[in-house]
Scaffold this active site. Structure first.
Site, mmCIF file in Angstrom:
data_model
loop_
_atom_site.group_PDB
_atom_site.id
_atom_site.type_symbol
_atom_site.label_atom_id
_atom_site.label_comp_id
_atom_site.label_asym_id
_atom_site.label_seq_id
_atom_site.Cartn_x
_atom_site.Cartn_y
_atom_site.Cartn_z
ATOM 1 N N ASP A 30 0.866 -1.181 0.000
ATOM 2 C CA ASP A 30 0.000 0.000 0.000
ATOM 3 C C ASP A 30 0.899 1.225 0.000
ATOM 4 O O ASP A 30 2.038 1.154 0.469
ATOM 5 C CB ASP A 30 -0.882 -0.004 1.262
ATOM 6 C CG ASP A 30 -2.153 0.783 1.055
ATOM 7 O OD1 ASP A 30 -3.209 0.166 0.838
ATOM 8 O OD2 ASP A 30 -2.086 2.033 1.098
ATOM 9 N N THR A 85 -11.085 2.566 -6.956
ATOM 10 C CA THR A 85 -11.542 3.238 -8.178
ATOM 11 C C THR A 85 -12.748 4.104 -7.790
ATOM 12 O O THR A 85 -13.875 3.817 -8.194
ATOM 13 C CB THR A 85 -11.924 2.222 -9.268
ATOM 14 O OG1 THR A 85 -12.849 1.264 -8.701
ATOM 15 C CG2 THR A 85 -10.736 1.484 -9.810
ATOM 16 N N GLU A 154 -18.514 -7.226 2.044
ATOM 17 C CA GLU A 154 -17.964 -6.796 3.327
ATOM 18 C C GLU A 154 -18.779 -7.459 4.432
ATOM 19 O O GLU A 154 -19.988 -7.629 4.317
ATOM 20 C CB GLU A 154 -18.057 -5.271 3.465
ATOM 21 C CG GLU A 154 -17.042 -4.556 2.605
ATOM 22 C CD GLU A 154 -17.106 -3.041 2.755
ATOM 23 O OE1 GLU A 154 -17.402 -2.550 3.846
ATOM 24 O OE2 GLU A 154 -16.851 -2.369 1.750
ATOM 25 N N CYS A 276 -19.644 0.121 -3.015
ATOM 26 C CA CYS A 276 -19.734 -0.612 -4.283
ATOM 27 C C CYS A 276 -20.979 -0.274 -5.086
ATOM 28 O O CYS A 276 -20.872 0.269 -6.191
ATOM 29 C CB CYS A 276 -19.656 -2.102 -4.006
ATOM 30 S SG CYS A 276 -18.147 -2.526 -3.134
#
Ligand code: UGA
Length: 484
Positions: A30, A85, A154, A276
């Site tokens: 990361d 994104t 999740e 999402c």
């Protein structure tokens, strides 16, 4: 296999630890140094059931380590790109992080390597990625580009990784497909030990779907958009149920028994959230637009979802008459249970609206308090639902945490100023809440307000407002609806 995963967010970290758990040697990278330091100390940057124990086990076994992106892209056989994104102002996905990773891989990686795009990206991104990798390949990198969308949810991401319905890959040649099969072999054969269950109930081998990269990329956006559409559909049916005096739970049950429809994602409520669905629906509309296809169906899905909070606030207003100055307890802040994620969470939007309208809001969530505090500071955050309910004129249920199904309602009744529950997730039935002494308003199920008014057009049409319907459990195939 030696694998790197770039991005230690919800998707990347879960993917990295699960790949280590099935035996690969994994480097998770990361560009956030603070996150890397936390992870090296065994602390998780977000809450996800089972994650911490798997990180700890695999770090100790030497199968998992945390590095910078520059270090991670060298000396490995496969690189998963799992960076964010996020949506741009115009709804397009921001691909700058993906492009940066591609450039770093091109500049630093050597020899043959699989580059696997796992971030959710617009169709044809794989082709652009491939070009970017070639343009920057300064050390003789030879790579195969693979699209491998993820379908993890999740809150149950580890379980989903070990028991997927399908593994989808988009490839350009058979060698790449064979290598991907090697990476996922323990999952495809269901031969690995799942860290979630002691005895796995589901040992069904997942479908292995091999396509071209464009189709694979579309599978992801189309799947998320379809599920979002299902939720908006049932939310509209719920509104209709309220208007005509029907029960959406029963309608969803009856619909879901048709295997062509299926029972999942037919729970109405205050709308879908998370990082999402809202962004993927938006991005899919834009992708279609650019390709000359008018996907206005999905624009309507978005519009319906955006109205959910207004509709819920209308119900609150109808009950409380005036919102300004009222004490409101909010139970649940995360966009869904078992996560601390509040990104695009309906509960957070609701908090903003209530605060704007002058309510005194006390909120509780088992995991998401700190993230909610950062998103909406003008709220009193409490360490228990009982503290939040103290003196409340209304309790709102906004996330269906299991903890809320075990609340001591007798105690809550003593604490509140007024026993009123507005349930945005249909966790309870009116019968049980009435028995506990609470006025109860839910979504898409006929509700009688404390003012004695039926919240539907049913009375005008002469229907019986107080009828509870029960489904006979003795008739599994031909479901029969009875009056109870
Ligand atoms: C979703 C997809 O389910 C995953 O397959 C996908 O991998 C993931 O997005 C992603 O693209 O990364 P997730 O966002 O974790 O997963 O959560 P879901 O369980 O799908 O729920 C999304 C939202 O829909 C939540 O706010 C939830 O409360 C809401 N929802 C879900 C409903 O309102 N009703 C339902 O019946 C189901």
């Amino acid at each position: 296999m030696r694998i790197s995963v770039i991005g230690a967010g919800y998707v990347g970290l879960t993917t990295a630890v699960c790949l280590a758990e099935i035996g690969h040697t994994v480097c998770c990278a990361d560009n956030d140094e603070r996150k890397l330091t936390l992870l090296r100390c065994g602390q998780m940057p977000f809450f996800e059931p089972h994650l911490e124990e798997i990180v700890s086990r695999n770090c100790s076994a030497g199968r998992l380590r945390f590095e910078t992106t520059e270090t991670a892209v060298t000396g490995v056989q496969a690189i998963f790109i799992c960076v964010g994104t996020p949506p741009l102002e115009n709804g397009d996905a921001d691909l700058s992080a993906v492009a940066n990773v591609a450039r770093t891989i091109g500049q630093r990686a050597m020899g043959h390597c699989l580059v696997i795009e796992k971030s959710t990206v617009p169709v044809q991104t794989g082709q652009q990625l491939k070009r970017q990798l070639q343009l920057y390949a300064s050390k003789g990198l030879q790579c195969d580009l693979v699209s491998n969308p993820e379908f993890l949810r999740e809150g149950s991401a580890i379980e989903d990784f070990f028991h997927p319905d399908r593994v989808v890959i988009g490839v350009e040649n058979e060698e790449a497909a064979a290598q991907m099969q090697e990476i996922y072999r323990p999952i495809l054969e269901q031969s690995c030990k799942c860290p979630v269950h002691t005895e796995c109930a589901q040992r069904r081998k997942p479908a292995w779907i091999v396509t071209d990269t464009n189709s694979s990329e579309l599978i992801k956006h189309a799947s998320n958009s379809f599920l979002a559409m299902k939720i908006s559909f049932i939310n509209m049916v719920a509104d209709l149920c309220e208007a005509v005096g029907a029960d959406v739970t029963k309608v969803a049950l009856g619909m879901g028994m048709d295997p062509r429809i299926g029972p999942a994602f037919l729970n109405p409520g205050i709308g879908f959230g998370g990082f999402c669905f809202p962004k993927d629906v938006q991005a899919f509309v834009r992708i279609a637009e650019k390709a000359g296809c008018d996907f206005s169906l999905l624009k309507e899905v978005e519009r319906i979802n955006k109205r959910r909070i207004d509709r819920f606030v209308e119900k609150i207003r109808r009950e409380l008459w005036v919102i300004r100055g009222q004490k409101i307890a909010v139970f649940g802040l995360a966009f869904k249970p078992n996560t601390d994620d509040v990104r695009f969470a309906p509960a957070i939007e609701l908090l903003h609206t209530l605060v704007r309208e002058g309510a005194m809001v006390s909120a509780y969530d088992p995991q998401a308090t700190e993230k909610a505090r950062a998103a909406c500071p003008d709220v009193r955050y409490c360490s228990s639902p009982y503290e939040a309910a103290q003196g409340a004129d209304a309790i709102l249920i906004t996330t269906e945490w299991e903890e809320f199904s075990k609340l001591d309602w007798r105690e809550l009744k003593k604490l509140v100023a007024r026993p009123l529950v507005l349930d945005g997730r249909n966790m309870f039935s009116r019968a049980e809440m009435t028995a506990r002494g609470f006025d109860y308003i839910s979504v898409g199920r006929q509700s009688v307000s404390s003012m004695g008014q039926v919240h539907s057009a049913s009375l005008e049409h002469g229907a019986l407002p107080d009828v509870e319907l029960t489904l006979s459990s003795k008739l599994p195939r031909a479901a029969k609806i009875e009056r109870g």
